[in-house]
Design a protein around this motif. Structure first.
Motif, PDB file in Angstrom:
ATOM      1  N   HIS A   1     -73.485  83.226  25.022  1.00  0.00           N
ATOM      2  CA  HIS A   1     -74.394  85.281  25.135  1.00  0.00           C
ATOM      3  C   HIS A   1     -74.036  85.076  26.865  1.00  0.00           C
ATOM      4  O   HIS A   1     -73.989  85.580  27.564  1.00  0.00           O
ATOM      5  CB  HIS A   1     -75.688  84.828  25.423  1.00  0.00           C
ATOM      6  CG  HIS A   1     -76.132  83.632  25.815  1.00  0.00           C
ATOM      7  ND1 HIS A   1     -77.132  82.989  24.916  1.00  0.00           N
ATOM      8  CD2 HIS A   1     -76.100  82.986  26.857  1.00  0.00           C
ATOM      9  CE1 HIS A   1     -77.334  82.181  25.228  1.00  0.00           C
ATOM     10  NE2 HIS A   1     -76.823  81.623  26.856  1.00  0.00           N
TER      11      HIS A   1
ATOM     12  N   VAL B   1     -81.159  84.957  14.560  1.00  0.00           N
ATOM     13  CA  VAL B   1     -80.457  84.214  16.305  1.00  0.00           C
ATOM     14  C   VAL B   1     -80.976  83.990  15.512  1.00  0.00           C
ATOM     15  O   VAL B   1     -82.156  82.896  16.124  1.00  0.00           O
ATOM     16  CB  VAL B   1     -80.529  85.587  16.629  1.00  0.00           C
ATOM     17  CG1 VAL B   1     -80.301  85.483  17.845  1.00  0.00           C
ATOM     18  CG2 VAL B   1     -79.847  87.466  16.683  1.00  0.00           C
TER      19      VAL B   1
ATOM     20  N   THR C   1     -81.172  81.030  18.829  1.00  0.00           N
ATOM     21  CA  THR C   1     -81.050  81.438  20.699  1.00  0.00           C
ATOM     22  C   THR C   1     -81.298  80.110  21.588  1.00  0.00           C
ATOM     23  O   THR C   1     -82.535  79.790  20.953  1.00  0.00           O
ATOM     24  CB  THR C   1     -81.782  82.728  20.877  1.00  0.00           C
ATOM     25  OG1 THR C   1     -81.874  82.459  22.179  1.00  0.00           O
ATOM     26  CG2 THR C   1     -83.144  82.288  20.538  1.00  0.00           C
TER      27      THR C   1
ATOM     28  N   THR D   1     -80.504  86.620  23.072  1.00  0.00           N
ATOM     29  CA  THR D   1     -80.227  87.420  21.371  1.00  0.00           C
ATOM     30  C   THR D   1     -80.184  88.981  22.102  1.00  0.00           C
ATOM     31  O   THR D   1     -78.844  89.430  21.418  1.00  0.00           O
ATOM     32  CB  THR D   1     -81.567  87.787  20.777  1.00  0.00           C
ATOM     33  OG1 THR D   1     -81.957  86.203  20.324  1.00  0.00           O
ATOM     34  CG2 THR D   1     -82.114  88.215  19.286  1.00  0.00           C
TER      35      THR D   1
ATOM     36  N   LEU E   1     -76.431  90.208  23.855  1.00  0.00           N
ATOM     37  CA  LEU E   1     -75.092  89.974  22.611  1.00  0.00           C
ATOM     38  C   LEU E   1     -76.321  91.204  21.588  1.00  0.00           C
ATOM     39  O   LEU E   1     -74.956  91.848  21.681  1.00  0.00           O
ATOM     40  CB  LEU E   1     -75.483  89.069  21.651  1.00  0.00           C
ATOM     41  CG  LEU E   1     -74.990  87.726  22.873  1.00  0.00           C
ATOM     42  CD1 LEU E   1     -75.018  86.865  21.194  1.00  0.00           C
ATOM     43  CD2 LEU E   1     -73.595  87.468  22.615  1.00  0.00           C
TER      44      LEU E   1
ATOM     45  N   SER F   1     -76.669  81.541  19.028  1.00  0.00           N
ATOM     46  CA  SER F   1     -76.124  82.606  20.754  1.00  0.00           C
ATOM     47  C   SER F   1     -76.361  80.887  21.492  1.00  0.00           C
ATOM     48  O   SER F   1     -77.201  80.923  21.526  1.00  0.00           O
ATOM     49  CB  SER F   1     -77.312  83.730  20.402  1.00  0.00           C
ATOM     50  OG  SER F   1     -77.098  83.552  22.132  1.00  0.00           O
TER      51      SER F   1
ATOM     52  N   CYS G   1     -66.030  81.585  21.154  1.00  0.00           N
ATOM     53  CA  CYS G   1     -67.156  82.685  19.560  1.00  0.00           C
ATOM     54  C   CYS G   1     -66.407  81.899  18.542  1.00  0.00           C
ATOM     55  O   CYS G   1     -64.633  81.715  17.968  1.00  0.00           O
ATOM     56  CB  CYS G   1     -67.066  84.020  19.834  1.00  0.00           C
ATOM     57  SG  CYS G   1     -67.861  84.200  21.274  1.00  0.00           S
TER      58      CYS G   1
END
Length: 254
Positions: free
Chosen positions: A9, A39, A41, A111, A114, A160, A251
């Protein structure tokens, strides 16, 4: 089946910028159509794993400071899902993982920055889950494993964070990649591709420059949770780049 993801992120500025990375996120969102998104995070840390369990529209949190005013005007009005939150809670309980729920917290920038590029219409329910980055890596993987069946229900599990995240060492004038950041990511990729869980669980001992790349573990832990939630035989890198000398945009699809 929808495979779990770990996505970087990076800076909150990503929300108002168009870049190679945001274009990648746009394309990725167009290629994956989940019925809900879970998610984990890096920007919600708690002692006990906590699940957002409201059906209401989330508030957009601006959990940063010193950025352009434009950034503070962005809203990501996604709804939660109490039904999916309850499903996740039950899976954790069955795996003997301590868990509780939250009805008031908004979406943090780990969150919504993204999701704004992945799913700009904000029309997919989101369940946000906290992390406890002090727990052993084996436990983070167990958390992911407890919910791996969500993939078969077309629910996207998204970690994330950032694999290399040391804001004290970023260089705003840099046009090159710091070798130590690249070497850490190279090691991480190799161990993930070989599913060397022992090495990953002891990355501070074995990984090159681990204390530089991961001064605190909150941005790396979502990767291990996503890894744990995977059925994949071959995890793969789906994007890799760097900003500010060493901020990693690595990623994975699991």
């Amino acid at each position: 089946m929808i495979k779990p993801l770990f996505l970087a992120h990076g800076s909150p500025m990503m929300a108002i910028e168009e870049s190679e990375y945001t274009n990648f996120l746009n394309s990725l969102g167009n290629s994956i159509k989940p019925r809900a998104i879970v998610v984990f995070t890096a920007h919600w840390t708690t002692e006990t794993l906590t699940i957002s369990a409201s059906d209401s529209i989330y508030n957009t949190m601006y959990d940063f400071y010193g950025f352009p005013e434009e950034l503070y005007k962005i809203k990501y009005p996604a709804k939660g899902s109490s039904a999916i939150a309850a499903k996740i809670q039950n899976k954790f309980i069955k795996s003997d993982i301590d868990v509780k729920t939250d009805l008031t917290r908004g979406l943090d920038h780990g969150t919504w920055t993204l999701l704004q590029h992945l799913y700009p219409k904000a029309n997919i329910p989101v369940v946000q889950v906290s992390i406890n980055y002090t727990l052993p890596i084996e436990h983070q993987i167990k958390i992911g494993d407890a919910i791996k069946e969500l993939a078969n229900e077309d629910i996207l599990v998204l970690g994330s964070g950032n694999s290399v995240h040391n804001l004290r060492l970023v260089d705003f004038d840099s046009n090159t990649i710091d070798s130590w950041a690249k070497e850490f990511d190279d090691w991480l990729i190799e161990k993930i591709e070989n599913k060397d869980i022992n090495a990953l669980s002891n990355y501070r001992k074995y990984a090159p420059h681990a204390n530089l790349a991961v001064p605190t573990a909150e941005h790396l832990v979502p990767l291990f949770i996503a890894l744990g939630s995977s059925f994949a035989l071959t995890p793969r890198v789906i994007y890799r780049n760097y900003q500010l000398g060493n901020l990693s945009y690595l990623c994975f699809e699991f």
